[in-house]
Design an enzyme around this catalytic site. Structure first.
Site, PDB file in Angstrom:
ATOM      1  CB  SER A 136      -0.544   0.548   1.532  1.00 10.88           C
ATOM      2  OG  SER A 136      -1.878   1.095   1.645  1.00 10.88           O
ATOM      3  CE1 TYR A 149      -4.317  -2.303   4.796  1.00  9.38           C
ATOM      4  CE2 TYR A 149      -3.307  -0.197   4.528  1.00  9.38           C
ATOM      5  CZ  TYR A 149      -4.322  -0.950   4.398  1.00  9.38           C
ATOM      6  OH  TYR A 149      -4.138  -1.764   2.593  1.00  9.38           O
TER       7      TYR A 149
END
Length: 248
Positions: A136, A149
């Site tokens: 990501s 995350y």
């Protein structure tokens, strides 16, 4: 027959990647938690170059090895692993629930490490293989309010680099793909749950020079490229598909 295993493949980037790989001639084993959606995925794969779906929880100790075995038993090889399955929750470190943190890391990082370890055994024996980790933009820059995350995606990037450092000379390639905010069911749910969904979506789009969100098919195209022979010199690095977010 070239074979691929794609995790988290019942929706979003995982589904788009599985179908794009099948369109490119790969036999694909898709996996995910939802059996009902999985049946539809299997039908779509069978209509292309072939494939199957197995439902399973990657944190179950027996599932990762069963998935790898299924691909090898069916096709005789495992040429590609796409580690895509993941979850997300919002919290800064001061509000971090450690049980939630452990669960997220178990899915987002520990499971991909285990999947890569098991896939590597097959790939080293056959002398070739590609491992693609769907990381990501949050693995490259610290997106506020989602420390768990961010950590998990940064870990995936380092997993990719470590695989290349250790095994490139033995025919293994590893690539991280780092999407920006993409129109997946997870993101759509987050937008819908905001106090003002339209304003929240505008904010997400405005945070990147392209002024829009990504599409799963755009990420899937990078997966197909990174897995292909034309990208045979691509190893240990990141393909960033974020509408320019990480340059501002």
């Amino acid at each position: 027959m070239v074979s691929a295993l794609v995790t988290g493949a019942t929706s979003g980037i995982g589904l788009a990647s599985a179908l794009a790989l099948a369109d490119a001639g790969w036999w694909v084993l898709a996996t995910g938690m939802e059996s009902a959606e999985g049946a539809n995925v299997a039908r779509q794969l069978e209509q292309k170059s072939g494939g199957a779906f197995i439902a399973g929880d990657l944190t179950d100790p027996e599932i990762p090895s069963a998935l790898i075995k299924s691909v090898v038993d069916t096709t005789g090889s495992l040429d590609l692993l796409v580690n895509n399955a993941g979850i997300h929750f919002a919290a800064g470190l001061d509000r971090l629930d450690l049980d939630e943190y452990d669960n997220l890391l178990a899915i987002n990082l520990r499971a991909p490490v285990l999947m890569a370890k098991l896939a590597l055994e097959v790939m080293l024996a056959q002398g070739s293989g590609v491992i693609i980790n769907i990381a990501s933009e949050a693995g490259l820059v610290a997106v506020p309010g989602q420390v768990a995350y961010n950590i998990s995606k940064a870990g995936l990037i380092m997993l990719t680099r470590s695989l290349t450092a250790d095994y490139a000379a033995r025919g293994i390639r590893a690539v991280s793909i780092c999407p920006g905010t993409t129109r997946t069911p997870l993101v759509e749910k987050a937008i819908a749950s905001a106090p003002d969904p339209e304003a929240h979506e505008r904010m997400l789009a405005a945070s990147r020079p392209a002024h829009r969100l990504g599409r799963p098919e755009e990420i899937a195209a990078a997966v197909v490229f990174a897995a292909s022979d034309v990208a045979s010199y691509l190893n240990g690095t990141e393909i960033v598909i974020d509408g320019g977010y990480t340059v501002v």
